[in-house]
Design an enzyme around this catalytic site. Structure first.
Site, PDB file in Angstrom:
ATOM      1  N   TYR A   1      33.254   0.815  -5.574  1.00 25.34           N
ATOM      2  CA  TYR A   1      33.915  -0.445  -5.911  1.00 25.34           C
ATOM      3  C   TYR A   1      35.357  -0.067  -6.220  1.00 25.34           C
ATOM      4  O   TYR A   1      35.620   0.627  -7.212  1.00 25.34           O
ATOM      5  CB  TYR A   1      33.277  -1.104  -7.134  1.00 25.34           C
ATOM      6  CG  TYR A   1      31.998  -1.849  -6.837  1.00 25.34           C
ATOM      7  CD1 TYR A   1      31.961  -2.856  -5.884  1.00 25.34           C
ATOM      8  CD2 TYR A   1      30.830  -1.566  -7.542  1.00 25.34           C
ATOM      9  CE1 TYR A   1      30.785  -3.546  -5.616  1.00 25.34           C
ATOM     10  CE2 TYR A   1      29.654  -2.261  -7.283  1.00 25.34           C
ATOM     11  CZ  TYR A   1      29.638  -3.251  -6.315  1.00 25.34           C
ATOM     12  OH  TYR A   1      28.487  -3.933  -6.059  1.00 25.34           O
TER      13      TYR A   1
ATOM     14  N   HIS B   1      24.573  -8.562   0.520  1.00 24.46           N
ATOM     15  CA  HIS B   1      24.331  -8.032  -0.826  1.00 24.46           C
ATOM     16  C   HIS B   1      22.957  -8.507  -1.330  1.00 24.46           C
ATOM     17  O   HIS B   1      22.762  -8.779  -2.511  1.00 24.46           O
ATOM     18  CB  HIS B   1      25.437  -8.521  -1.768  1.00 24.46           C
ATOM     19  CG  HIS B   1      25.838  -7.546  -2.845  1.00 24.46           C
ATOM     20  ND1 HIS B   1      27.032  -6.880  -2.833  1.00 24.46           N
ATOM     21  CD2 HIS B   1      25.214  -7.151  -3.992  1.00 24.46           C
ATOM     22  CE1 HIS B   1      27.134  -6.127  -3.933  1.00 24.46           C
ATOM     23  NE2 HIS B   1      26.037  -6.269  -4.638  1.00 24.46           N
TER      24      HIS B   1
ATOM     25  N   ASP C   1      21.468  -4.191   6.055  1.00 29.55           N
ATOM     26  CA  ASP C   1      20.595  -4.457   4.909  1.00 29.55           C
ATOM     27  C   ASP C   1      20.549  -5.938   4.597  1.00 29.55           C
ATOM     28  O   ASP C   1      21.244  -6.737   5.204  1.00 29.55           O
ATOM     29  CB  ASP C   1      20.947  -3.605   3.676  1.00 29.55           C
ATOM     30  CG  ASP C   1      22.051  -4.151   2.783  1.00 29.55           C
ATOM     31  OD1 ASP C   1      22.354  -5.349   2.805  1.00 29.55           O
ATOM     32  OD2 ASP C   1      22.593  -3.324   2.017  1.00 29.55           O
TER      33      ASP C   1
ATOM     34  N   ARG D   1      11.939  -5.418   4.236  1.00 28.37           N
ATOM     35  CA  ARG D   1      10.798  -5.189   3.341  1.00 28.37           C
ATOM     36  C   ARG D   1       9.722  -4.299   3.928  1.00 28.37           C
ATOM     37  O   ARG D   1       8.977  -3.654   3.204  1.00 28.37           O
ATOM     38  CB  ARG D   1      10.153  -6.547   2.951  1.00 28.37           C
ATOM     39  CG  ARG D   1      11.060  -7.413   2.100  1.00 28.37           C
ATOM     40  CD  ARG D   1      11.278  -6.776   0.729  1.00 28.37           C
ATOM     41  NE  ARG D   1      12.263  -7.479  -0.066  1.00 28.37           N
ATOM     42  CZ  ARG D   1      13.577  -7.200  -0.089  1.00 28.37           C
ATOM     43  NH1 ARG D   1      14.059  -6.219   0.658  1.00 28.37           N
ATOM     44  NH2 ARG D   1      14.397  -7.881  -0.850  1.00 28.37           N
TER      45      ARG D   1
ATOM     46  N   GLY E   1      16.896  -2.303  -0.454  1.00 31.93           N
ATOM     47  CA  GLY E   1      17.309  -2.456  -1.840  1.00 31.93           C
ATOM     48  C   GLY E   1      16.149  -2.627  -2.809  1.00 31.93           C
ATOM     49  O   GLY E   1      15.517  -1.646  -3.223  1.00 31.93           O
ATOM     50  N   ARG E   2      15.808  -3.851  -3.125  1.00 27.33           N
ATOM     51  CA  ARG E   2      14.919  -4.112  -4.265  1.00 27.33           C
ATOM     52  C   ARG E   2      13.563  -3.388  -4.278  1.00 27.33           C
ATOM     53  O   ARG E   2      13.126  -2.967  -5.358  1.00 27.33           O
ATOM     54  CB  ARG E   2      14.690  -5.618  -4.396  1.00 27.33           C
ATOM     55  CG  ARG E   2      15.967  -6.380  -4.794  1.00 27.33           C
ATOM     56  CD  ARG E   2      15.690  -7.864  -4.862  1.00 27.33           C
ATOM     57  NE  ARG E   2      16.841  -8.664  -5.160  1.00 27.33           N
ATOM     58  CZ  ARG E   2      17.715  -9.140  -4.256  1.00 27.33           C
ATOM     59  NH1 ARG E   2      17.563  -8.851  -2.978  1.00 27.33           N
ATOM     60  NH2 ARG E   2      18.720  -9.898  -4.635  1.00 27.33           N
TER      61      ARG E   2
HETATM   62  C1  FNR Z   1      22.571  -4.279  -5.598  1.00 17.70           C
HETATM   63  N1  FNR Z   1      23.478  -4.094  -4.554  1.00 17.70           N
HETATM   64  C2  FNR Z   1      24.602  -3.316  -4.761  1.00 17.70           C
HETATM   65  N2  FNR Z   1      25.470  -3.109  -3.735  1.00 17.70           N
HETATM   66  C3  FNR Z   1      26.546  -2.317  -3.913  1.00 17.70           C
HETATM   67  O1  FNR Z   1      27.321  -2.148  -2.976  1.00 17.70           O
HETATM   68  N3  FNR Z   1      26.773  -1.706  -5.126  1.00 17.70           N
HETATM   69  C4  FNR Z   1      25.945  -1.879  -6.184  1.00 17.70           C
HETATM   70  O2  FNR Z   1      26.151  -1.317  -7.250  1.00 17.70           O
HETATM   71  C5  FNR Z   1      24.827  -2.736  -6.021  1.00 17.70           C
HETATM   72  N4  FNR Z   1      23.980  -2.958  -7.062  1.00 17.70           N
HETATM   73  C6  FNR Z   1      22.840  -3.711  -6.862  1.00 17.70           C
HETATM   74  C7  FNR Z   1      21.947  -3.888  -7.915  1.00 17.70           C
HETATM   75  C8  FNR Z   1      20.767  -4.589  -7.708  1.00 17.70           C
HETATM   76  C9  FNR Z   1      19.800  -4.747  -8.847  1.00 17.70           C
HETATM   77  C10 FNR Z   1      20.470  -5.117  -6.430  1.00 17.70           C
HETATM   78  C11 FNR Z   1      19.168  -5.832  -6.166  1.00 17.70           C
HETATM   79  C12 FNR Z   1      21.362  -4.978  -5.398  1.00 17.70           C
HETATM   80  C13 FNR Z   1      23.176  -4.610  -3.202  1.00 17.70           C
HETATM   81  C14 FNR Z   1      22.345  -3.595  -2.427  1.00 17.70           C
HETATM   82  O3  FNR Z   1      23.078  -2.442  -2.148  1.00 17.70           O
HETATM   83  C15 FNR Z   1      21.844  -4.163  -1.082  1.00 17.70           C
HETATM   84  O4  FNR Z   1      22.929  -4.694  -0.358  1.00 17.70           O
HETATM   85  C16 FNR Z   1      20.772  -5.238  -1.238  1.00 17.70           C
HETATM   86  O5  FNR Z   1      19.914  -4.962  -2.319  1.00 17.70           O
HETATM   87  C17 FNR Z   1      19.974  -5.333   0.041  1.00 17.70           C
HETATM   88  O6  FNR Z   1      19.111  -6.390  -0.010  1.00 17.70           O
HETATM   89  P1  FNR Z   1      17.536  -6.269  -0.378  1.00 17.70           P
HETATM   90  O7  FNR Z   1      16.968  -5.096   0.383  1.00 17.70           O
HETATM   91  O8  FNR Z   1      17.467  -6.102  -1.865  1.00 17.70           O
HETATM   92  O9  FNR Z   1      17.027  -7.587   0.102  1.00 17.70           O
END
Ligand code: FNR
Length: 395
Positions: free
Chosen positions: A160, A292, A323, A327, A346-347
């Site tokens: 970031y 995201h 992304d 799932r 991610g999740r």
């Molecule tokens: C994220 N994501 C995220 N992206 C990023 O660039 N920096 C970060 O610090 C975070 N932190 C973050 C925390 C949490 C709790 C979640 C759920 C997501 C977004 C992440 O990298 C990714 O883009 C998504 O989670 C992908 O979608 P799915 O797989 O969760 O549906």
């Protein structure tokens, strides 16, 4: 981890043999549910409500999250038979580096809210399965420690870009020194999305000191503080909120970041073909097609719907990561068939972390790779790199 009989097919058959044998001989079933919805439900039962909602939630009415999933229904895999899939190769080359599998663990901040071992547990699990890992700027442990936990496993650092350019420079330099292989610059978070669940709970983990380890361990950040973070953690957290993002960034700033490092730069959060082109034109070697996980803009387009147009826009000029909504193995096959070079999840593994720390993440990885391996094979491919549009029903 793999016995001789299955040595050539370590993922799918091996996992099946192990769970079925254990189940039939001892009556023991896996602790971690394989169905992603049940996995999330189990995590909801275990976790503090604030932590669960932080992970599970999205922007506004969460219609983007629903759209992300629905988009996969528009594509159907056409299985082919009699193609000798006795051994499979899931490996691929991404940004010139060999990946054992075409899957990354997405950058996830503030993992400490779901498990005390946070990123270190996740990184160790990723290393167990050699699944490339993206360490978030908002990791709960310093990026150097996460790199150590990953060992030889491919590692990318997600950046970031801060309002403080010296801090941005420092983070990039640290990532380079720690042995990261690429810098992923997240472009879709100039502001935090409007997340209703977190608003209702008045919850932001960073203000509690979770997810700011890369800041409190950074010399430039520490210089900004009147007292060390150890002496005044609250002031450190407040300072983090001030500097964490820069809402004034434009494409020239991406070019500036690309010039800071010799590592390849990947632009994350791309949803429009013109933005993908602009990213490449300003120094990105890759893009992450992503909304995201639906956490930034409500009613946004499903990431998958934008993938083919972005693949076409960048052509051979950039690596495409996908992304948002992946799932299961079949989701990965669809995204790869549509032209993604690698997918990112991610999740689901965060729920594994919540349930059983390192073992939980490792189990989610193992199940995902087993499912992917079998889906690739049953679609008629012995190498994941061969999966292309012809795997899908032409529309
Ligand atoms: C994220 N994501 C995220 N992206 C990023 O660039 N920096 C970060 O610090 C975070 N932190 C973050 C925390 C949490 C709790 C979640 C759920 C997501 C977004 C992440 O990298 C990714 O883009 C998504 O989670 C992908 O979608 P799915 O797989 O969760 O549906």
């Amino acid at each position: 981890m793999v016995d001789d009989e299955d040595a050539s097919t370590p993922y799918g058959r091996h996992r099946q043999t192990s769970v079925y044998t254990t189940g039939m001989l001892t009556g023991t079933v896996p602790d971690i549910p394989v169905d992603p919805d049940r996995l999330a439900e189990r995590a909801r039962e275990e976790l503090d409500g604030r932590a669960y909602d932080y992970v599970a939630g999205g922007a506004g009415g969460e219609s983007t999250m629903r759209a992300n999933r629905r988009a996969f229904d528009d594509y159907r895999i056409v299985p082919r038979v009699m193609r000798d899939t006795g051994t499979r190769d899931l490996s691929t080359t991404v940004l010139g580096q060999e990946f054992a599998v075409p899957v990354l663990l997405a950058p996830i901040g503030a993992q400490g809210i779901v498990h005390e071992d946070g990123d270190l547990a996740s990184a160790r699990a990723a290393a167990q399965w050699d699944v490339p890992y993206v360490c978030s700027t908002q990791a709960s442990e310093p990026l150097e420690d996460v790199a150590d936990a990953l060992g030889e496993t491919p590692k990318w650092f997600q950046l970031y870009a801060s309002e403080d350019r010296e801090l941005t420079r420092s983070l990039v330099q640290r990532a380079e020194d720690a042995g990261y292989d690429a810098i992923v610059v997240t472009l879709d978070t100039p502001h935090l999305g409007w997340r209703e669940r977190d608003i209702d709970r008045g919850f932001l983990p960073f203000l509690d000191g979770d997810g700011i380890a890369n800041y409190t361990s950074d010399p430039v950040f520490r210089d900004r503080l009147a007292q060390p973070p150890e002496a005044n953690p609250r002031a450190a957290a407040q300072e983090f909120v001030q500097v964490f993002s820069d809402a004034t960034l434009t494409w020239d700033d991406l070019a500036w970041i690309a010039e800071l490092t010799d590592l390849p730069v990947v632009a994350k959060g791309i949803l429009h073909p013109d933005d993908a082109r602009a990213a490449v034109d300003h120094g990105a070697a890759g893009v992450v097609v992503s909304n995201h996980g639906g956490r930034q803009v409500d009613n946004a387009v499903a990431a998958l719907d934008q993938l083919p147009g972005i693949v076409e826009a960048v052509g051979e000029d950039a690596t495409v990561v996908f992304d948002s909504g992946i799932r299961r193995g079949a989701d990965a096959v669809v995204a790869l068939a549509l032209g993604a070079d690698v997918v990112s999840v991610g999740r689901p593994w965060v729920y594994g972390l919540a349930l059983a720390g390192e073992d939980g993440v490792a189990t989610v990885c193992e199940n995902f790779l087993a499912d992917l391996d079998l889906t690739v094979a049953l679609a008629g491919y012995d190498a994941v790199d061969d999966v292309d549009e012809s795997a899908l029903r032409p529309s």
